[in-house]
Enzyme design. Structure first.
Site, PDB file in Angstrom:
ATOM      1  N   GLY A   1      18.101   9.448 208.063  1.00 39.96           N
ATOM      2  CA  GLY A   1      17.884  10.074 206.865  1.00 39.96           C
ATOM      3  C   GLY A   1      17.781   9.041 205.814  1.00 39.96           C
ATOM      4  N   ALA A   2      18.372   8.123 205.918  1.00 36.51           N
ATOM      5  CA  ALA A   2      18.533   7.055 204.517  1.00 36.51           C
ATOM      6  C   ALA A   2      17.229   6.451 204.317  1.00 36.51           C
ATOM      7  CB  ALA A   2      19.585   5.856 204.927  1.00 36.51           C
TER       8      ALA A   2
ATOM      9  N   GLY B   1      39.768  15.859 174.186  1.00 36.90           N
ATOM     10  CA  GLY B   1      39.003  17.247 174.260  1.00 36.90           C
ATOM     11  C   GLY B   1      37.738  17.178 173.880  1.00 36.90           C
ATOM     12  N   GLY B   2      37.021  17.887 172.875  1.00 35.68           N
ATOM     13  CA  GLY B   2      35.621  17.895 172.750  1.00 35.68           C
ATOM     14  C   GLY B   2      34.998  16.488 172.481  1.00 35.68           C
TER      15      GLY B   2
HETATM   16  C1  HXC Z   1      43.753  16.656 163.152  1.00 34.33           C
HETATM   17  C2  HXC Z   1      44.249  14.561 163.866  1.00 34.33           C
HETATM   18  C3  HXC Z   1      44.004  14.875 165.258  1.00 34.33           C
HETATM   19  C4  HXC Z   1      43.347  16.077 165.332  1.00 34.33           C
HETATM   20  C5  HXC Z   1      44.837  12.785 165.351  1.00 34.33           C
HETATM   21  N1  HXC Z   1      44.822  13.185 164.016  1.00 34.33           N
HETATM   22  N2  HXC Z   1      44.099  13.851 166.101  1.00 34.33           N
HETATM   23  N3  HXC Z   1      44.398  15.405 162.922  1.00 34.33           N
HETATM   24  N4  HXC Z   1      43.312  16.989 164.285  1.00 34.33           N
HETATM   25  N5  HXC Z   1      42.951  16.600 166.440  1.00 34.33           N
HETATM   26  C6  HXC Z   1      45.368  12.603 162.927  1.00 34.33           C
HETATM   27  C7  HXC Z   1      47.054  12.347 163.123  1.00 34.33           C
HETATM   28  O1  HXC Z   1      47.811  13.408 162.642  1.00 34.33           O
HETATM   29  C8  HXC Z   1      47.201  11.248 162.235  1.00 34.33           C
HETATM   30  O2  HXC Z   1      47.273  11.472 160.697  1.00 34.33           O
HETATM   31  C9  HXC Z   1      46.062  10.512 162.237  1.00 34.33           C
HETATM   32  O3  HXC Z   1      44.832  11.189 162.874  1.00 34.33           O
HETATM   33  C10 HXC Z   1      46.194   9.327 163.608  1.00 34.33           C
HETATM   34  O4  HXC Z   1      46.544   9.852 164.592  1.00 34.33           O
HETATM   35  P1  HXC Z   1      47.718   9.157 165.471  1.00 34.33           P
HETATM   36  O5  HXC Z   1      48.415  10.136 166.410  1.00 34.33           O
HETATM   37  O6  HXC Z   1      48.872   8.672 164.432  1.00 34.33           O
HETATM   38  O7  HXC Z   1      47.156   7.962 166.223  1.00 34.33           O
HETATM   39  P2  HXC Z   1      47.631   7.635 167.506  1.00 34.33           P
HETATM   40  O8  HXC Z   1      48.895   7.401 168.165  1.00 34.33           O
HETATM   41  O9  HXC Z   1      46.506   6.475 167.993  1.00 34.33           O
HETATM   42  O10 HXC Z   1      47.016   8.691 168.673  1.00 34.33           O
HETATM   43  C11 HXC Z   1      45.506   9.191 168.770  1.00 34.33           C
HETATM   44  C12 HXC Z   1      45.639  10.415 169.414  1.00 34.33           C
HETATM   45  C13 HXC Z   1      46.348  11.577 169.062  1.00 34.33           C
HETATM   46  C14 HXC Z   1      45.748  10.193 171.132  1.00 34.33           C
HETATM   47  C15 HXC Z   1      44.025  11.155 169.263  1.00 34.33           C
HETATM   48  O11 HXC Z   1      46.504  11.810 167.762  1.00 34.33           O
HETATM   49  C16 HXC Z   1      46.418  12.877 169.870  1.00 34.33           C
HETATM   50  O12 HXC Z   1      46.850  13.186 171.007  1.00 34.33           O
HETATM   51  N6  HXC Z   1      45.748  13.843 169.063  1.00 34.33           N
HETATM   52  C17 HXC Z   1      45.361  15.068 169.381  1.00 34.33           C
HETATM   53  C18 HXC Z   1      44.425  15.066 170.604  1.00 34.33           C
HETATM   54  C19 HXC Z   1      44.086  16.389 171.069  1.00 34.33           C
HETATM   55  O13 HXC Z   1      44.829  17.063 171.663  1.00 34.33           O
HETATM   56  N7  HXC Z   1      42.814  16.860 170.254  1.00 34.33           N
HETATM   57  C20 HXC Z   1      42.437  18.398 170.287  1.00 34.33           C
HETATM   58  C21 HXC Z   1      41.580  18.478 171.719  1.00 34.33           C
HETATM   59  S1  HXC Z   1      40.902  20.176 172.016  1.00 34.33           S
HETATM   60  P3  HXC Z   1      48.061  10.875 159.809  1.00 34.33           P
HETATM   61  O14 HXC Z   1      47.754  11.480 158.463  1.00 34.33           O
HETATM   62  O15 HXC Z   1      49.433  10.973 160.234  1.00 34.33           O
HETATM   63  O16 HXC Z   1      47.635   9.310 159.997  1.00 34.33           O
HETATM   64  C22 HXC Z   1      39.595  19.915 171.531  1.00 34.33           C
HETATM   65  C23 HXC Z   1      38.692  21.322 171.808  1.00 34.33           C
HETATM   66  C24 HXC Z   1      37.206  21.168 172.072  1.00 34.33           C
HETATM   67  O17 HXC Z   1      38.780  18.895 171.023  1.00 34.33           O
HETATM   68  C25 HXC Z   1      37.160  21.583 173.550  1.00 34.33           C
HETATM   69  C26 HXC Z   1      35.487  21.523 174.011  1.00 34.33           C
HETATM   70  C27 HXC Z   1      35.565  21.485 175.386  1.00 34.33           C
END
Ligand code: HXC
Length: 514
Positions: free
Chosen positions: A404-405, A169-170
């Site tokens: 052109g290059a 994401g961001g």
């Molecule tokens: C809150 C989060 C989080 C998030 C991970 N965690 N991403 N908490 N917000 N976005 C937390 C998990 O709950 C977990 O907490 C810990 O971080 C580790 O994550 P895991 O999933 O256990 O790790 P892993 O298996 O390595 O996977 C990592 C990951 C996955 C691929 C990043 O966590 C994931 O898909 N996260 C969501 C990604 C996402 O969609 N983000 C939002 C994008 S939208 P605990 O307590 O269990 O340890 C965005 C908007 C901006 O960013 C757009 C601007 C253009």
């Protein structure tokens, strides 16, 4: 007082552990370093001054009120690399997966603002799951604040991003706006949406690594400029890149001491060009011979390999090299090479890094694939970038400069300061065969012996155009030089151009064809 100091030491000790020892172990088990370990490897020993170590998030929803960590998932501050200042942030995956809360965003913005104010580069070590889901729109707002600062800092201070974990994401758009993206194999990924969302939307089954790993982005998409096997190699390469850059757009890159009395002739270069024009050679061999200590930091090494870009030094001065690679697709310019070159040239021009162009190019890539995907639009980016650049610009044509290059690759006509050619140079509208088949089409087809006629006309064309002398007669080439003397010529040229001043007309900003 003693007790108060002891309390402060205790608080800071807790902060140093981020999300706790168990989470740190998990990070290590994944083959990743912690946010603080990374900073330790990146900056000069003992130079890191941390800020906002005591910041906590303010979210009470979804049980987050009971989970507050000092620093809130990002370590920020100021440090030195080889004695020169830098602002940096390092996201801590042990705290909510490095996800970005309002407070986390504010910390990053604070060092971005300071860096812009004092004119120093920003390095971001990214390891983040993106916007902190529990904070909703507040975290989206936080990202937008960072994107704005990335954009306003572009061309003012260098911005470097390392991707050191699964960034979603961001967490990928901020690095994408910065000047250079570094990735590490297997443990870092970048994607707008992860594999599970991809499966839902497009029904594709793809792993995180295939979707957005270091290979994907350094070879296929071009999002990453550098890829390494380990975090340690990656961090040391950021230090190396930093050494070629100025601190800001008004600063100059460091000039290293250079002994002008050393032997500057490179006899090997007289033997490098094959006797036949269609036999390739490796442009890297020439680049290395021309640079101080044969030291070249290649950017986008595995992306669009038909164009080589990177940093080196010539006579102690930092230069950006843009070179056609005849060993890949005969050095032809295609869409990806044009975009790669344009972006690199614009970076160098923003930050007062002179350009050295090594040219051996048969032209732009023909074909429906390239035309339908916009080679006209993308090729013009490269042309635009060279035209617009006001830094010292020196070209050496080693062999082909066709069509052109010829114009595009920093010709005299678009403000090349010194344009040299080797005696092997061929400067013409197109290669001999294509040209002869067009301009003598009738004569050849009507001849009793068309094969012999073609040979005859080819010989005539090669004698007339496949050389550097027609261009030199007109002053389009400043000198035809013996290859072994090239390094000496370049050192003298860049020294002379050191105080070059050139300007573009006043305007709000140009409108490069995007
Ligand atoms: C809150 C989060 C989080 C998030 C991970 N965690 N991403 N908490 N917000 N976005 C937390 C998990 O709950 C977990 O907490 C810990 O971080 C580790 O994550 P895991 O999933 O256990 O790790 P892993 O298996 O390595 O996977 C990592 C990951 C996955 C691929 C990043 O966590 C994931 O898909 N996260 C969501 C990604 C996402 O969609 N983000 C939002 C994008 S939208 P605990 O307590 O269990 O340890 C965005 C908007 C901006 O960013 C757009 C601007 C253009």
């Amino acid at each position: 007082m003693k007790k108060k100091i002891e309390k402060l030491i205790e608080i800071k000790k807790t902060a140093l552990n981020g999300g706790g020892l168990e989470k740190i172990k998990q990070q290590h088990d994944k083959g990743k370093l912690t946010a603080r370990e990374r900073i330790g490897l990146l900056v000069d020993e003992g130079s890191f001054d941390e800020v906002d170590m005591l910041v906590k998030h303010r979210c009470e929803d979804f049980g987050l009120g009971q989970q507050k960590y000092l620093g809130d998932g990002v370590v920020t501050g100021f440090a030195k690399i080889d004695g020169r200042p830098v602002a940096l942030f390092s996201q801590d995956f042990t705290v909510f997966g490095g996800s970005l809360s309002e407070a986390h965003a504010e910390k990053i913005c604070k060092i971005q603002d300071m860096a812009l104010k004092v004119g120093i580069p920003v390095i971001g070590l990214n390891d983040s799951g993106g916007a902190r889901i529990q904070e909703g729109v507040v975290s989206l707002g936080g990202y937008a604040e960072i994107f704005l600062r990335n954009t306003l800092s572009s061309g003012v201070i260098p911005q470097i991003s390392a991707i050191l974990g699964p960034c979603a994401g961001g967490a990928v758009y901020s690095p994408a706006i910065t000047d250079f993206v570094f990735m590490v194999n297997k443990t870092s990924q970048m994607f707008v949406t992860g594999p599970s969302v991809v499966k839902t939307v497009t029904h594709e089954e793809v792993t995180m690594e295939e979707l957005g790993g270091a290979d994907t982005h350094s070879i296929k998409s071009g999002v990453a400029h550098f890829a390494f096997q380990t975090e340690i190699e990656l961090l040391s390469s950021i230090r190396k890149l930093f050494g070629y850059l100025p601190l800001n757009w008004k600063d100059r890159p460091i000039e290293k001491d250079f002994d002008y009395n050393q032997n500057l002739l490179v006899p090997k270069l007289d033997e490098i060009i094959p006797s036949q024009a269609n036999i390739p050679y490796n442009m890297h061999d020439i680049i290395l011979e021309l640079l101080d200590d044969n030291d070249f930091l290649e950017v986008h090494k595995h992306y669009a390999e038909n164009l080589i870009v990177g940093f080196g030094r010539v006579g102690g001065l930092s230069v950006g090299i843009v070179a056609n690679q005849p060993a890949v697709l005969a050095g032809v310019l295609d869409i990806n090479a044009s975009i790669k070159g344009a972006r690199f040239i614009r970076f160098c021009d923003s930050f007062n890094i002179p350009l050295l162009v090594l040219e051996d190019v048969p032209g732009f890539m023909p074909g429906t694939d390239q035309e339908w995907n916009g080679i006209i639009r993308h090729g013009s980016k490269l042309l635009f970038a060279f035209c617009e650049a006001t830094v010292p610009k020196v070209t050496v044509i080693t062999r082909k400069a066709y069509g052109g290059a010829y114009d595009v690759m920093n010709s005299k006509h678009i403000r090349g300061d010194f344009n040299y050619a080797w005696p092997s140079a061929e400067i013409a509208v197109m290669g001999p065969k294509g040209a002869v088949e067009i301009i003598f089409k009738k004569e050849i087809s009507e001849s009793d012996n068309s094969e012999q006629k073609l040979e005859e006309k080819l010989k005539e064309y090669v004698e007339k155009f496949a050389n550097p002398y027609v261009a030199a007669e007109r002053g389009y080439i400043d000198d035809v030089i013996i290859p072994s003397e090239t390094r000496k010529k370049l050192i003298n040229s860049f020294q002379l151009l050191k105080n070059k001043v050139d300007k573009n007309p006043p305007r709000k900003h140009s409108n490069i064809p995007l």
